[in-house]
Design a protein around this motif. Structure first.
Motif, mmCIF file in Angstrom:
data_model
loop_
_atom_site.group_PDB
_atom_site.id
_atom_site.type_symbol
_atom_site.label_atom_id
_atom_site.label_comp_id
_atom_site.label_asym_id
_atom_site.label_seq_id
_atom_site.Cartn_x
_atom_site.Cartn_y
_atom_site.Cartn_z
ATOM 1 N N MET A 1 4.950 7.132 -0.634
ATOM 2 C CA MET A 1 3.874 6.470 -1.482
ATOM 3 C C MET A 1 2.264 6.835 -0.641
ATOM 4 O O MET A 1 0.845 7.289 -1.561
ATOM 5 N N LEU A 2 2.305 7.263 0.926
ATOM 6 C CA LEU A 2 0.948 7.271 1.666
ATOM 7 C C LEU A 2 1.075 9.126 1.658
ATOM 8 O O LEU A 2 1.920 9.741 2.204
ATOM 9 N N THR A 3 -0.534 9.445 1.128
ATOM 10 C CA THR A 3 -0.330 11.661 1.242
ATOM 11 C C THR A 3 -1.362 11.712 2.160
ATOM 12 O O THR A 3 -0.709 12.735 2.855
ATOM 13 N N GLU A 4 -2.083 11.267 2.342
ATOM 14 C CA GLU A 4 -3.384 10.930 3.629
ATOM 15 C C GLU A 4 -3.876 10.369 4.057
ATOM 16 O O GLU A 4 -3.870 9.144 2.594
ATOM 17 N N ILE A 5 -4.755 10.115 4.846
ATOM 18 C CA ILE A 5 -5.954 9.068 4.836
ATOM 19 C C ILE A 5 -6.833 9.440 4.552
ATOM 20 O O ILE A 5 -6.850 10.393 4.942
ATOM 21 N N ASP A 6 -7.458 8.924 3.277
ATOM 22 C CA ASP A 6 -9.104 9.303 2.669
ATOM 23 C C ASP A 6 -9.350 9.427 2.805
ATOM 24 O O ASP A 6 -10.567 10.087 2.828
#
Ligand code: CO
Length: 133
Positions: A1-6
């Motif tokens: 679900m998480l692709t990166e710390i934005d």
């Protein structure tokens, strides 16, 4: 679900002073600057690889960030996680028992779609889900 710390968001009293400090101390440059009227904040996004440090300052006294600064002082405000689908991520978090601030996704800065999750129930950290345009 998480692709990166934005982004990691830091609340500051003086945006220009904070930008100067990050440039001088860390060589970080402003990639984007925007006033988000709806939230009563001005942000400066400083690039860190594919992520950002987001410096935020209130634009009016009733801004939630103004209240945060009053109560807690300057410092870490929230963590923004990049997700492919904000609505799906929000739904999944709510099903897991998270406490919403936004019950539905809404427009954020940089033409993103965002939703905030309350720190209560998230181990004391304000979480923002960020879907890129
Ligand atoms: Co943010």
């Amino acid at each position: 679900m998480l692709t990166e710390i934005d982004h990691v968001a830091i609340a500051v009293h003086d945006l220009d002073a904070a930008i100067d400090w990050y440039r001088t101390a860390l060589g970080a440059e402003v990639a984007h600057r925007e006033v988000i009227s709806r939230d009563g904040v001005e942000e400066a996004m400083l690039s860190v690889a594919e992520s950002y440090v987001q410096l935020i300052t209130p634009t009016r006294p009733d801004s939630p960030v103004a209240k945060f600064l009053e109560k807690r002082g300057e410092g870490l405000h929230h963590v923004g996680y990049r997700v492919p689908d904000c609505a799906a991520a929000l739904e999944s978090m709510l099903q897991a028992g998270a406490t919403p601030i936004d019950t539905a996704p809404r427009p954020g800065s940089r033409h993103t779609t965002i939703a905030f999750i309350h720190p209560k129930g998230s181990f004391g950290t304000l979480i923002e889900l960020v879907e890129e345009p």
